[in-house]
Design a protein around this motif. Structure first.
Motif, short mmCIF file in Angstrom:
data_model
loop_
_atom_site.label_atom_id
_atom_site.label_comp_id
_atom_site.label_asym_id
_atom_site.label_seq_id
_atom_site.Cartn_x
_atom_site.Cartn_y
_atom_site.Cartn_z
N GLU A 66 0.83 -1.21 0.00
CA GLU A 66 0.00 0.00 0.00
C GLU A 66 0.86 1.26 0.00
N VAL A 67 1.93 1.27 0.80
CA VAL A 67 2.80 2.44 0.86
C VAL A 67 3.55 2.62 -0.45
N GLU A 68 3.99 1.52 -1.04
CA GLU A 68 4.69 1.62 -2.33
C GLU A 68 3.78 2.21 -3.40
N ALA A 69 2.52 1.73 -3.43
CA ALA A 69 1.55 2.26 -4.39
C ALA A 69 1.24 3.73 -4.09
N LEU A 70 1.18 4.07 -2.80
CA LEU A 70 0.93 5.46 -2.42
C LEU A 70 2.04 6.38 -2.92
N GLN A 71 3.28 5.95 -2.78
CA GLN A 71 4.39 6.77 -3.26
C GLN A 71 4.35 6.94 -4.78
N SER A 72 3.97 5.87 -5.46
CA SER A 72 3.85 5.96 -6.91
C SER A 72 2.69 6.88 -7.31
N TYR A 73 1.62 6.84 -6.52
CA TYR A 73 0.48 7.73 -6.77
C TYR A 73 0.91 9.19 -6.63
N LEU A 74 1.66 9.50 -5.57
CA LEU A 74 2.15 10.86 -5.36
C LEU A 74 3.11 11.28 -6.48
N HIS A 75 3.92 10.33 -6.93
CA HIS A 75 4.83 10.63 -8.04
C HIS A 75 4.02 10.99 -9.28
N GLY A 76 2.93 10.24 -9.51
CA GLY A 76 2.08 10.53 -10.65
C GLY A 76 1.45 11.91 -10.56
N GLN A 77 1.09 12.33 -9.35
CA GLN A 77 0.53 13.68 -9.19
C GLN A 77 1.59 14.74 -9.46
N LYS A 78 2.83 14.46 -9.07
CA LYS A 78 3.92 15.42 -9.36
C LYS A 78 4.14 15.53 -10.87
N VAL A 79 4.07 14.40 -11.55
CA VAL A 79 4.21 14.42 -13.01
C VAL A 79 3.07 15.23 -13.64
N ARG A 80 1.90 15.07 -13.08
CA ARG A 80 0.71 15.71 -13.64
C ARG A 80 0.71 17.22 -13.42
#
Length: 345
Positions: free
Chosen positions: A203-217
């Motif tokens: 869950e934490v790994e996916a959360l970090q990837s989600y935040l990375h996606g928001q930074k990209v966006r």
């Protein structure tokens, strides 16, 4: 309460243990006239069996059976047989010397006590059962909401992320590998079975990837501070319902303001230990909120998350606070050894 709910006869036995106990104590303490222990024993056993007939046959027949009159007739006949048995035992052993007419009046008076008491116990038992079924239904609905959300929202987010990565790859090839890795992480996580064990690390790994996606966006306009303990990525033995933390973070982006450098979104997560050396997961968010009218509720928010947390982690706490300008959320989950509601456990 679980043994009592699974075996309702134990609930029914409670008043029939308390009743003779209180009767004996009060008789001895107040030095009241008594018919003796044999009389009390026979009366208690026959009374308990009578309550069983009320509890399991007569009362339910009025609410659930299509053959109410038949079951009620059989129940009353059984109660009459028990009363006659008690009279014969009294008469044969000489415990008490009642005339039959007096015994009938005496027994009817006792039934006027037995029935309301049994009815009360039955009503409490059915209320608890109803609340349990309601909670189970809510959990099933919440799980369906997760599945539906996963099927509906995840592909939408993935398409946006793919578009952003595709555009960015034209300019930033050195960063493309990292972006693709985060994309793959989310894609893999999105299709995990919600009925299987999902670790806190995943869950934490996916959360970090989600935040990375928001930074990209959102690029430079994305203002947030992240304090996520790297050791959480090693917590493969601890359970976390899929998409739970991501849902809490998504609410930040849906209802909060994350483009104000003076009020960045603050996200922290880590493991602490309580006095008994249990691992305690601590998660918190803080974000600015706007004065514009809130978005229409999707039905998948704090209340749904709280239901899921209460089901899987009875000792967890989820608290929120808002002063009109800043919204904060704090989640603490003590990880005890026995967790029977965890999937695959």
């Amino acid at each position: 309460m679980r043994p009592f709910i699974e075996r309702p006869i134990l609930i029914l036995a409670v008043p029939w243990i308390v009743y003779p106990t209180v009767d004996i104590i009060s008789t001895v303490y107040l030095k009241l006239e008594s018919n003796g222990i044999p009389f009390a024993l026979v009366t208690t056993v026959i009374g308990f069996l009578t309550s069983c007939i009320y509890f399991f046959w007569l009362i339910p027949s009025f609410f659930y059976s299509k053959r109410t009159l038949f079951i009620a007739g059989i129940s009353m006949a059984s109660i009459a047989v028990l009363a006659l048995t008690k009279y014969v035992m009294f008469w044969a052993t000489g415990i008490v010397d009642y005339a039959f007419g007096d015994f009938v009046v005496y027994e009817l008076m006792r039934q006027l006590v037995f029935f309301p008491v049994t009815m009360t116990v039955w009503a409490v038992y059915m209320l608890i059962r109803a609340l349990q079924e309601k909670h189970k239904t809510e959990i099933r609905l919440d799980k369906l909401s997760i599945d539906y959300r996963n099927a509906r929202l995840s592909p939408h987010f993935m398409l946006n992320l793919i578009g952003d990565i595709s555009t960015k790859s034209l300019r930033y090839s050195p960063e493309l590998f990292e972006d693709l890795n985060h994309f793959i992480t989310i894609l893999r996580y999105a299709y995990l079975d919600t009925d299987k064990f999902n670790s806190l690390a995943s869950e934490v790994e996916a959360l970090q990837s989600y935040l990375h996606g928001q930074k990209v966006r959102f690029e430079e306009s994305f203002c947030f501070q992240e304090d996520i303990d790297a050791s959480l990525l090693e917590k493969d033995e601890l359970y976390m319902p899929k998409l739970l933390l991501i849902t809490l973070i998504e609410n930040v982006f849906k209802h909060g303001i994350f483009q104000d450098a003076d009020y960045p979104v603050i996200i922290s997560a880590g493991i602490a230990h309580d006095d008994s050396a249990l691992q305690v997961f601590c998660f918190s968010t803080t974000n600015k909120v706007g004065k514009t009218p809130p978005l229409e509720k999707s039905g998948f928010g704090i209340d749904t998350v709280r239901n899921i947390i209460d089901y899987f982690f009875p000792n967890a706490e989820l608290n929120t606070a808002s002063n009109g300008a800043v919204f904060s959320l704090n989640l603490t989950i003590p990880y005890a050894t026995p967790n029977q509601t965890w999937p695959d456990r």
